[in-house]
Every structure is written in C-alpha cells, then in structure tokens.
Write a protein that holds these residues in place. Sequence first.
Motif, PDB file in Angstrom:
ATOM      1  N   LEU A   2      27.701  33.140  30.395  1.00 40.58           N
ATOM      2  CA  LEU A   2      27.544  32.207  29.277  1.00 40.58           C
ATOM      3  C   LEU A   2      26.757  32.799  28.115  1.00 40.58           C
ATOM      4  N   ALA A   3      25.990  33.870  28.343  1.00 36.26           N
ATOM      5  CA  ALA A   3      25.179  34.469  27.290  1.00 36.26           C
ATOM      6  C   ALA A   3      26.014  34.906  26.082  1.00 36.26           C
ATOM      7  N   PRO A   4      27.202  35.503  26.256  1.00 33.09           N
ATOM      8  CA  PRO A   4      27.999  35.903  25.096  1.00 33.09           C
ATOM      9  C   PRO A   4      28.430  34.715  24.223  1.00 33.09           C
ATOM     10  N   LEU A   5      28.319  33.508  24.746  1.00 32.31           N
ATOM     11  CA  LEU A   5      28.674  32.334  23.962  1.00 32.31           C
ATOM     12  C   LEU A   5      27.549  31.917  23.014  1.00 32.31           C
ATOM     13  N   VAL A  15      23.986  23.814  31.427  1.00 41.18           N
ATOM     14  CA  VAL A  15      25.415  23.891  31.754  1.00 41.18           C
ATOM     15  C   VAL A  15      25.605  24.040  33.260  1.00 41.18           C
ATOM     16  N   ILE A  16      24.818  24.910  33.868  1.00 41.38           N
ATOM     17  CA  ILE A  16      24.920  25.121  35.308  1.00 41.38           C
ATOM     18  C   ILE A  16      24.584  23.840  36.067  1.00 41.38           C
ATOM     19  N   ASN A  17      23.528  23.158  35.675  1.00 44.73           N
ATOM     20  CA  ASN A  17      23.138  21.904  36.336  1.00 44.73           C
ATOM     21  C   ASN A  17      24.202  20.830  36.155  1.00 44.73           C
ATOM     22  N   ALA A  18      24.767  20.750  34.960  1.00 49.76           N
ATOM     23  CA  ALA A  18      25.829  19.769  34.707  1.00 49.76           C
ATOM     24  C   ALA A  18      27.037  20.059  35.581  1.00 49.76           C
ATOM     25  N   ASN A  19      27.380  21.331  35.711  1.00 56.30           N
ATOM     26  CA  ASN A  19      28.509  21.719  36.552  1.00 56.30           C
ATOM     27  C   ASN A  19      28.243  21.340  38.008  1.00 56.30           C
ATOM     28  N   GLN A  20      27.032  21.582  38.487  1.00 55.44           N
ATOM     29  CA  GLN A  20      26.697  21.236  39.874  1.00 55.44           C
ATOM     30  C   GLN A  20      26.747  19.726  40.075  1.00 55.44           C
TER      31      GLN A  20
END
Length: 123
Positions: A2-5, A15-20
């Motif tokens: 996600l860093a390149p974004l 984002v990771i927490n939302a995905n989980q």
Amino acid sequence: ELAPLGLNEYQITKVINANQNIINHTREAFIDQARKDPEIGGSRFETTIKHAKVAYDKYASPALQEVLQGTGLSSHPEVIRMFANLGKAVSEDTGIPAQALTSGAGVDLKDESTQLNVLYGNN
C-alpha cells in the motif's frame, strides 16, 4: 503493498484493520448461513462440523488452510458442506471387518470365490 499508493503508516493500518473487519463479518455471516442450511445446519450442525474437521485436518494442506482461514472461506456453507461430505465418506469407509476375515476357520482366503463372499456376502 500500500505504500506506493501514497498512504502513510497510520492509513495503511486503517486499511488493514478495515479489511480484517470485513473478513470477520463475512465469516460470521457464512457461519450463520451454515447454521440455517437445511442440509448441514440446525440439529445437524455439530455433527457436520465434526465430519468437516476430520476431512479438513486430513486433506487440506497448510497452504490451503491458510487461504481458507485468511479469507474467511473456511466458514462458507459450501466449503463446510464439501469437507463434511468428504469426512463422512471417509468415516463410513471402514473396510472389511476383522471378524469377517477370521470367522470362517479353515476357509481358504486365497480362493477368489471366498474373497468375493467375504467382501460381498452370499448374494
């Protein structure tokens, strides 16, 4: 990655927490569907899970387990159904009972007709 974004560490964590959270809610919805399924749910659910666990533990490779658990698909009713059916089939495949092989003292088990009789009975 996600860093390149252009996301900072805090945003990446969000984002990771939302995905989980999405995966957890999906898993819960799948389990609810499985519990209500007329074939594998209701009063059959615990037995279904026992059968599914037998096959899952025996046949799902660690890589497959990681995919199924990581995506929440391990709780999907069709995945549970598949593993339960496989587990049930494996449990029912008991082979020839030992007593069938030893009950006929003096019987020649090398004889093909005797082998067929032991396997299939006199029918």
